[in-house]
Design an enzyme around this catalytic site. Structure first.
Site, PDB file in Angstrom:
ATOM      1  N   ARG A   8      -6.781 -12.609 -11.554  1.00 25.38           N
ATOM      2  CA  ARG A   8      -6.206 -11.311 -11.987  1.00 25.38           C
ATOM      3  C   ARG A   8      -5.628 -10.669 -10.605  1.00 25.38           C
ATOM      4  NH1 ARG A   8     -10.082  -7.147 -10.525  1.00 25.38           N
ATOM      5  NH2 ARG A   8     -12.054  -8.080  -9.903  1.00 25.38           N
ATOM      6  N   ALA A 188      -2.957  -6.662  -3.689  1.00 25.50           N
ATOM      7  CA  ALA A 188      -2.067  -7.420  -4.376  1.00 25.50           C
ATOM      8  C   ALA A 188      -1.413  -8.818  -3.832  1.00 25.50           C
ATOM      9  CB  ALA A 188      -0.798  -6.497  -4.842  1.00 25.50           C
ATOM     10  N   ASN A 189      -1.247  -9.694  -4.549  1.00 24.32           N
ATOM     11  CA  ASN A 189      -0.787 -10.925  -4.095  1.00 24.32           C
ATOM     12  C   ASN A 189      -1.461 -11.682  -3.102  1.00 24.32           C
ATOM     13  OD1 ASN A 189       1.532 -10.458  -5.513  1.00 24.32           O
ATOM     14  ND2 ASN A 189       2.517  -9.047  -3.964  1.00 24.32           N
ATOM     15  N   ARG A 190      -3.002 -11.235  -3.140  1.00 24.52           N
ATOM     16  CA  ARG A 190      -4.111 -12.042  -2.436  1.00 24.52           C
ATOM     17  C   ARG A 190      -4.080 -11.524  -1.210  1.00 24.52           C
ATOM     18  NH1 ARG A 190      -5.147 -12.338  -7.004  1.00 24.52           N
ATOM     19  NH2 ARG A 190      -6.304 -14.288  -8.100  1.00 24.52           N
ATOM     20  N   LEU A 191      -3.112 -10.431  -0.673  1.00 26.01           N
ATOM     21  CA  LEU A 191      -2.961  -9.864   0.450  1.00 26.01           C
ATOM     22  C   LEU A 191      -4.156  -8.771   0.659  1.00 26.01           C
ATOM     23  CD1 LEU A 191       0.857  -9.878   1.042  1.00 26.01           C
ATOM     24  CD2 LEU A 191      -0.843 -11.275   1.787  1.00 26.01           C
TER      25      LEU A 191
END
Length: 212
Positions: A8, A188-191
């Site tokens: 997710r 978001a985006n694993r950042l």
């Protein structure tokens, strides 16, 4: 079921340096209040990681029972596995997983035993059944069946039916005095946003951002 497909995005919030308190205890208190206000299940639950004499780590979940400028407090049977490992190596890592807020806090520190007065004060505040359970359970040691455990509980309950339950000699507590504390906010985006507090020689705290 493909485990690699379970994922997710983390979109709830962001974290920047100007949003952080100057010390990790104040920052933790702020996040803990938000976790409580959000009605998370067991917001004070924390993973306690210790290491045995062979270097084997072990973990378990306990409840944070007090927090002040000295650190994070929990109580336990002093004959348990965690207590025996702490007697040999007092370096500890705590982890608070607040999944619904997309947050984590990781605490690195040393475990300092609490005074008998502090332990007694907390023990007497527990529900009587919890006090009795502390006497009944030889924590971390094998027991042949749940029936044996419940029989021991009943015996102790009868023994202390009248009056207060005394503090067991094998019951204690620890304050985890931190030297590093990380605050993690999902991004978001694993950042993800990660900030590490590190205690300095003058007892002030240095804060730096970490790569996700």
């Amino acid at each position: 079921m493909k485990l690699e497909d379970i994922r997710r995005e983390y979109l709830k919030d962001g974290l920047s340096r100007d949003l952080l308190a100057n010390d990790p205890i104040s920052q933790f208190e702020s996040w803990l209040k938000q976790a409580v206000d959000a009605e998370l299940a067991d917001p004070t639950a924390m993973v306690v990681a210790t290491v045995d004499e062979n270097g084997q780590p072990s973990q378990r979940i306990v409840l944070l029972k007090h927090l002040d400028e000295n650190g994070f407090v929990f109580f336990t049977n002093t004959e348990s596995r965690k207590a025996q490992e702490l007697a040999q190596n007092n370096q500890v890592c705590l982890h608070f997983p607040w999944h619904n807020l997309e947050r984590q806090v990781i605490v690195y520190g040393k475990a300092v035993p609490l005074s008998k007065m502090a332990v007694t004060k907390y023990f007497l505040s527990r529900p009587k059944e919890s006090q009795i359970a502390a006497w009944a359970s030889a924590q971390s040691r094998p027991v042949s069946s749940r029936n044996i455990l419940m029989e021991k509980f009943s015996q102790v309950k009868s023994k202390f039916a009248q009056g207060e339950v005394p503090l067991p000699s094998f019951w204690g507590g620890y304050c985890i005095e931190p030297h590093k504390v990380e605050f993690w906010q999902g991004g978001a985006n694993r950042l993800h946003d990660r900030f590490m507090y590190q205690k300095q020689s003058d007892s002030t705290w240095q804060v730096e951002r970490l790569n996700p």
